[in-house]
Design an enzyme around this catalytic site. Structure first.
Site, PDB file in Angstrom:
ATOM      1  N   MET E   1      91.973 128.249   3.362  1.00 48.09           N
ATOM      2  CA  MET E   1      93.391 128.829   3.322  1.00 48.09           C
ATOM      3  C   MET E   1      93.752 129.683   3.867  1.00 48.09           C
ATOM      4  O   MET E   1      94.376 130.496   3.708  1.00 48.09           O
ATOM      5  CB  MET E   1      92.327 129.996   2.064  1.00 48.09           C
ATOM      6  CG  MET E   1      92.769 130.219   0.187  1.00 48.09           C
ATOM      7  SD  MET E   1      92.202 131.028   0.009  1.00 48.09           S
ATOM      8  CE  MET E   1      90.265 130.956   0.861  1.00 48.09           C
ATOM      9  N   PRO E   2      93.633 129.505   5.428  1.00 47.29           N
ATOM     10  CA  PRO E   2      94.852 129.684   6.321  1.00 47.29           C
ATOM     11  C   PRO E   2      95.791 129.457   6.060  1.00 47.29           C
ATOM     12  O   PRO E   2      96.487 128.198   5.303  1.00 47.29           O
ATOM     13  CB  PRO E   2      93.945 129.228   7.284  1.00 47.29           C
ATOM     14  CG  PRO E   2      92.659 129.679   7.174  1.00 47.29           C
ATOM     15  CD  PRO E   2      92.542 128.783   5.504  1.00 47.29           C
ATOM     16  N   TYR E   3      96.821 130.063   6.256  1.00 47.45           N
ATOM     17  CA  TYR E   3      97.917 129.595   6.655  1.00 47.45           C
ATOM     18  C   TYR E   3      99.115 129.842   8.368  1.00 47.45           C
ATOM     19  O   TYR E   3      98.981 130.576   8.329  1.00 47.45           O
ATOM     20  CB  TYR E   3      99.218 130.285   5.300  1.00 47.45           C
ATOM     21  CG  TYR E   3     100.530 130.157   5.614  1.00 47.45           C
ATOM     22  CD1 TYR E   3     101.037 128.917   5.161  1.00 47.45           C
ATOM     23  CD2 TYR E   3     101.922 131.081   6.024  1.00 47.45           C
ATOM     24  CE1 TYR E   3     102.654 128.513   5.854  1.00 47.45           C
ATOM     25  CE2 TYR E   3     102.865 130.576   6.769  1.00 47.45           C
ATOM     26  CZ  TYR E   3     103.479 129.915   6.194  1.00 47.45           C
ATOM     27  OH  TYR E   3     104.662 129.216   6.637  1.00 47.45           O
ATOM     28  N   THR E  40      93.831 124.604   4.035  1.00 45.28           N
ATOM     29  CA  THR E  40      94.595 125.026   5.670  1.00 45.28           C
ATOM     30  C   THR E  40      95.828 124.185   5.450  1.00 45.28           C
ATOM     31  O   THR E  40      95.968 122.821   5.434  1.00 45.28           O
ATOM     32  CB  THR E  40      93.903 124.501   6.414  1.00 45.28           C
ATOM     33  OG1 THR E  40      92.212 125.224   6.506  1.00 45.28           O
ATOM     34  CG2 THR E  40      94.548 125.117   7.625  1.00 45.28           C
ATOM     35  N   VAL E  41      96.720 125.343   5.202  1.00 44.29           N
ATOM     36  CA  VAL E  41      98.685 124.547   5.511  1.00 44.29           C
ATOM     37  C   VAL E  41      98.682 125.470   6.460  1.00 44.29           C
ATOM     38  O   VAL E  41      98.510 126.317   7.550  1.00 44.29           O
ATOM     39  CB  VAL E  41      99.212 125.415   4.618  1.00 44.29           C
ATOM     40  CG1 VAL E  41     100.128 125.664   4.219  1.00 44.29           C
ATOM     41  CG2 VAL E  41      98.429 125.163   2.689  1.00 44.29           C
TER      42      VAL E  41
END
Lengths: 65, 65, 65, 65, 65, 65
Positions: E1-3, E40-41
């Protein structure tokens, strides 16, 4: 001169893990683009799981499943 | 209408210093670009020194030297 | 080490005005917090007026009034 | 794939209100642009009123009036 | 889920270099924190050198020296 | 006083869709948190698909599949 902002949920990331993220992101910019590490800045934001949503749901709730 | 985001390390910045930063950044936009102060927003983010890196190192460690 | 992000609408800001914003924001951090200018980064984002809204309306439309 | 960042002052926002913001922002991107909710990320930042300024003044002070 | 947001100056970065940055940043989050790569974006912002300042000076001018 | 930043890929979003996003995000903050729309700012960033990655891959490449 790059600025890298890493945003993650606040779930027990250690000081050593943060150091590894900072070193890894800096090395990436140096290796791929030849950037100067001396002015490469990395900032990590840790966000409460109540404040992070994906697919319309709070991570706090997703973690319970 | 401008939005200014000031990101600094969390090292004892006082409420008065924050007010001076907010006033100074707003005045800068008014003076240089003629912006309307009424809708000029300034947000200060204070970041733990473990979470801020420069030159591949945590500020926490750089401060010890 | 601060990072300052100035977001404004894209309406004919000159190179000289940008230089004045960069110098002014850097000086502000040096004067108020004693920061090192050598590692103070300022980034200006110019945003199309179609992409900026206030009070629920596009700036493009507000400018017509 | 959108990323939405909602920045508000830290004034007692409840977990339920945060969930409503996350759901509402995700639905907005799905409805208007047909985005895939599964990869739509919403992050809420709560900022101390000392750190938020508008019209050159701290929100903490504006709230006293 | 990190950005992850990588901000760099707009100076001829190729599509392949961008792909390497995206892959490298994603791998870093997976390896260090065990994050799920699927959510992960990574977003790269290229900024005109007139709009990027360090040490109170525009990068455009610093590049001339 | 909220600030909402919507980041999406640059794939033909119309002016009307942007207006709908700005109105929708503003209404959301007014309805859920009782915020003042007059000082609610929404900024939409459109990012080239070469510069946006998910699951370690450029959106440009993912779109070809």
């Amino acid at each position: 001169m790059p600025y890298v902002n890493i945003r993650i949920t606040d779930e027990g990331v250690t000081k050593e893990q943060k150091q590894t993220l900072i070193k890894g992101a800096t090395d990436l910019l140096v290796e791929v683009l030849g950037k100067n590490p001396a002015t490469t800045v990395v900032v990590i934001d840790e966000v409460n799981t109540d404040n992070w949503g994906i697919a319309g749901k709070q991570v706090t709730e997703l973690r319970k499943k």
